[in-house]
Design a protein around this motif. Structure first.
Motif, PDB file in Angstrom:
ATOM      1  N   LEU A 141       2.981  -2.617 -91.201  1.00 38.73           N
ATOM      2  CA  LEU A 141       2.280  -3.394 -92.214  1.00 38.73           C
ATOM      3  C   LEU A 141       1.213  -2.516 -92.854  1.00 38.73           C
ATOM      4  O   LEU A 141       0.444  -1.852 -92.147  1.00 38.73           O
ATOM      5  N   VAL A 142       1.165  -2.506 -94.189  1.00 34.34           N
ATOM      6  CA  VAL A 142       0.187  -1.710 -94.916  1.00 34.34           C
ATOM      7  C   VAL A 142      -0.527  -2.603 -95.924  1.00 34.34           C
ATOM      8  O   VAL A 142      -0.054  -3.694 -96.254  1.00 34.34           O
ATOM      9  N   THR A 143      -1.646  -2.119 -96.451  1.00 33.22           N
ATOM     10  CA  THR A 143      -2.462  -2.927 -97.368  1.00 33.22           C
ATOM     11  C   THR A 143      -2.358  -2.468 -98.819  1.00 33.22           C
ATOM     12  O   THR A 143      -2.779  -3.203 -99.717  1.00 33.22           O
ATOM     13  N   VAL A 148       3.734   1.897 -99.142  1.00 30.18           N
ATOM     14  CA  VAL A 148       5.071   1.417 -98.791  1.00 30.18           C
ATOM     15  C   VAL A 148       6.094   2.540 -98.904  1.00 30.18           C
ATOM     16  O   VAL A 148       6.959   2.713 -98.040  1.00 30.18           O
ATOM     17  N   ALA A 149       5.986   3.321 -99.974  1.00 34.94           N
ATOM     18  CA  ALA A 149       6.945   4.411-100.191  1.00 34.94           C
ATOM     19  C   ALA A 149       6.723   5.577 -99.234  1.00 34.94           C
ATOM     20  O   ALA A 149       7.639   6.381 -99.008  1.00 34.94           O
ATOM     21  N   LYS A 150       5.543   5.687 -98.649  1.00 38.12           N
ATOM     22  CA  LYS A 150       5.227   6.807 -97.762  1.00 38.12           C
ATOM     23  C   LYS A 150       5.874   6.654 -96.389  1.00 38.12           C
ATOM     24  O   LYS A 150       6.130   7.640 -95.708  1.00 38.12           O
ATOM     25  N   THR A 155       8.713  -0.910 -93.502  1.00 35.13           N
ATOM     26  CA  THR A 155       7.340  -1.142 -93.925  1.00 35.13           C
ATOM     27  C   THR A 155       7.256  -2.311 -94.899  1.00 35.13           C
ATOM     28  O   THR A 155       8.062  -2.425 -95.820  1.00 35.13           O
ATOM     29  N   ARG A 156       6.249  -3.172 -94.684  1.00 40.00           N
ATOM     30  CA  ARG A 156       6.002  -4.300 -95.575  1.00 40.00           C
ATOM     31  C   ARG A 156       4.554  -4.276 -96.039  1.00 40.00           C
ATOM     32  O   ARG A 156       3.644  -3.894 -95.302  1.00 40.00           O
ATOM     33  N   LEU A 157       4.342  -4.717 -97.267  1.00 41.37           N
ATOM     34  CA  LEU A 157       3.002  -4.806 -97.847  1.00 41.37           C
ATOM     35  C   LEU A 157       2.387  -6.152 -97.485  1.00 41.37           C
ATOM     36  O   LEU A 157       2.917  -7.204 -97.831  1.00 41.37           O
ATOM     37  N   LEU A 158       1.269  -6.113 -96.768  1.00 37.75           N
ATOM     38  CA  LEU A 158       0.511  -7.319 -96.416  1.00 37.75           C
ATOM     39  C   LEU A 158      -0.921  -7.103 -96.892  1.00 37.75           C
ATOM     40  O   LEU A 158      -1.722  -6.445 -96.231  1.00 37.75           O
ATOM     41  N   ARG A 159      -1.234  -7.662 -98.026  1.00 39.85           N
ATOM     42  CA  ARG A 159      -2.524  -7.397 -98.672  1.00 39.85           C
ATOM     43  C   ARG A 159      -3.650  -8.208 -98.033  1.00 39.85           C
ATOM     44  O   ARG A 159      -3.414  -9.259 -97.443  1.00 39.85           O
ATOM     45  N   ASN A 160      -4.868  -7.694 -98.183  1.00 41.21           N
ATOM     46  CA  ASN A 160      -6.042  -8.345 -97.605  1.00 41.21           C
ATOM     47  C   ASN A 160      -6.557  -9.430 -98.547  1.00 41.21           C
ATOM     48  O   ASN A 160      -7.538  -9.246 -99.263  1.00 41.21           O
ATOM     49  N   ALA A 161      -5.881 -10.556 -98.536  1.00 44.90           N
ATOM     50  CA  ALA A 161      -6.314 -11.687 -99.347  1.00 44.90           C
ATOM     51  C   ALA A 161      -7.444 -12.432 -98.644  1.00 44.90           C
ATOM     52  O   ALA A 161      -7.539 -12.413 -97.414  1.00 44.90           O
ATOM     53  N   PRO A 162      -8.327 -13.100 -99.398  1.00 42.61           N
ATOM     54  CA  PRO A 162      -9.431 -13.836 -98.768  1.00 42.61           C
ATOM     55  C   PRO A 162      -8.922 -15.012 -97.941  1.00 42.61           C
ATOM     56  O   PRO A 162      -7.945 -15.671 -98.296  1.00 42.61           O
ATOM     57  N   TYR A 163      -9.603 -15.251 -96.833  1.00 47.05           N
ATOM     58  CA  TYR A 163      -9.206 -16.284 -95.875  1.00 47.05           C
ATOM     59  C   TYR A 163     -10.403 -17.192 -95.626  1.00 47.05           C
ATOM     60  O   TYR A 163     -11.353 -16.812 -94.941  1.00 47.05           O
TER      61      TYR A 163
END
Length: 365
Positions: A141-143, A148-150, A155-163
């Motif tokens: 998991l990356v932010t 993702v391409a690296k 690999t999946r994109l998991l962004r830091n959204a507000p919680y």
């Protein structure tokens, strides 16, 4: 969850752990805490006490021993500190998720505690190790989009959204009552790691300029000192307008945000700042707090240029000009506030966490 370097509140690990618990998973997280506790369905256990980075490395076998004895179905490891353990657990046939919160190939170049001549070699080493482990673990998991391409196809994109769940909103309502916010003070807030590269001196200089021009501005400065900088900042004339709050739990940080007039995120263009997406920017918007931010294309395009004002990084003059404009234009602040709330309704952790849950379902199926 293994994140022995991180504190057991207000971060990506906690968001992920609570989301998994709410879905029905039994979650235990090893993190930095004073004592073991169960909170919001998650069991937090104390990481081995370590004084300094060397001790953290020496005590990694203790973390591995805990992980093996626990016999989890999935081991979710956070940040490069856990790379050796990710490899060991995979050798033992365990299901492992590696979760990197930043682009450390760039971020290490900014670490002042690392001798300058070692930063580039260490950056290359970490980058290679992360790419290697991405081909070994069950998922990564990356932010950031470019990461993702690296890494591998796992690999999946998991962004830091507000919680900001309902229980946090209720606690913030209670906490904000105890915060003294003078009616005649133009209250600014910065929440996050504190360093020169993250705009400490620029903010302090802008505060002095604003007050010299008749704008009664003060800054709530909230967060840990990432590198030695506060002693130097305290020598600046603008420091008299700073209220240093220090490191606080997320609910306390949110309570200050909810009472401020403008949020600041004026990072310098170094390391991966321009390509990362700072959580504080989205948290300001979630609370309807107008902001002044560094004019980085990645940030600006992601939020559609809304919610705040954008300035060239590194300029105290431009920062004070933008803040003075917002002080005298309350209607513009109201417009920006509504734009931020609208953005939060579309980009939030409730939606983003679906990626996390899908990864777990895939691994365990």
């Amino acid at each position: 969850m293994l994140a022995p370097v991180l504190r057991s509140w207000g971060n990506r690990v906690v968001r992920e752990a609570e989301s998994l618990s709410e879905t029905g998973y039994s979650v235990t997280a090893m993190m930095r805490c004073d004592h073991s506790i169960t909170r919001n369905g998650v069991s937090y256990v104390c990481a081995p006490l370590a004084r300094g980075r060397l001790q953290r490395f020496i005590k990694l076998p203790l973390v591995l021993w805990f992980a093996i004895r626990f016999r989890a179905d999935v081991y979710h490891l956070h940040n490069p500190d856990m790379l050796p353990l990710a490899f060991c657990l995979r050798l033992l046939g365990k299901k492992v998720i590696y979760d990197t919160h930043e682009d450390y190939s760039r971020r290490l170049l900014m670490r002042e505690w690392i001798p300058y001549f070692l930063r580039k070699p260490l950056s290359i080493l970490i980058s290679f190790s992360e790419r290697f482990i991405s081909n070994v673990v069950s998922a990564v998991l990356v932010t950031q989009d470019h990461q993702v391409a690296k890494f591998s196809k796992r690999t999946r994109l998991l962004r830091n959204a507000p919680y900001i769940p309902f229980r946090v909103k209720k606690e913030v309502e209670s906490l904000r009552i105890g915060i003294n916010s003078e009616a005649d003070v133009y209250r600014l807030v910065y929440a996050g790691g504190i360093s020169k590269e993250r705009g400490l001196f620029i903010m302090t200089e802008a505060l002095y300029a604003l007050n010299a021009q008749g704008v009664p501005a003060r800054l709530w400065l909230i967060g840990p000192e990432l590198s030695p900088c506060l002693d130097e900042a305290k020598k600046l004339p603008g420091w008299e307008f700073v209220d240093y709050i220090g490191l606080q739990p997320h609910e306390v940080v949110f309570s200050y945000m909810s009472k401020a007039d403008v949020g600041l995120v004026v990072l310098e263009d170094v390391g991966d700042h321009a390509s990362a997406r700072p959580s504080k920017l989205f948290e300001y918007m979630a609370w309807g707090l107008p902001f002044v931010a560094s004019d980085f294309g990645c940030w600006k395009s992601f939020v559609g240029g809304k919610g705040g004002l954008w300035i060239q990084p590194g300029s105290a003059t431009l920062l004070s000009d933008a803040l003075r404009f917002l002080y005298y234009n309350t209607e513009e602040r109201a417009v920006l506030s509504n734009e931020g709330k609208k953005f939060f309704s579309d980009f939030n952790w409730e939606r983003e966490s679906e990626v996390l849950l899908e990864v777990y379902r895939s691994i365990l199926s």
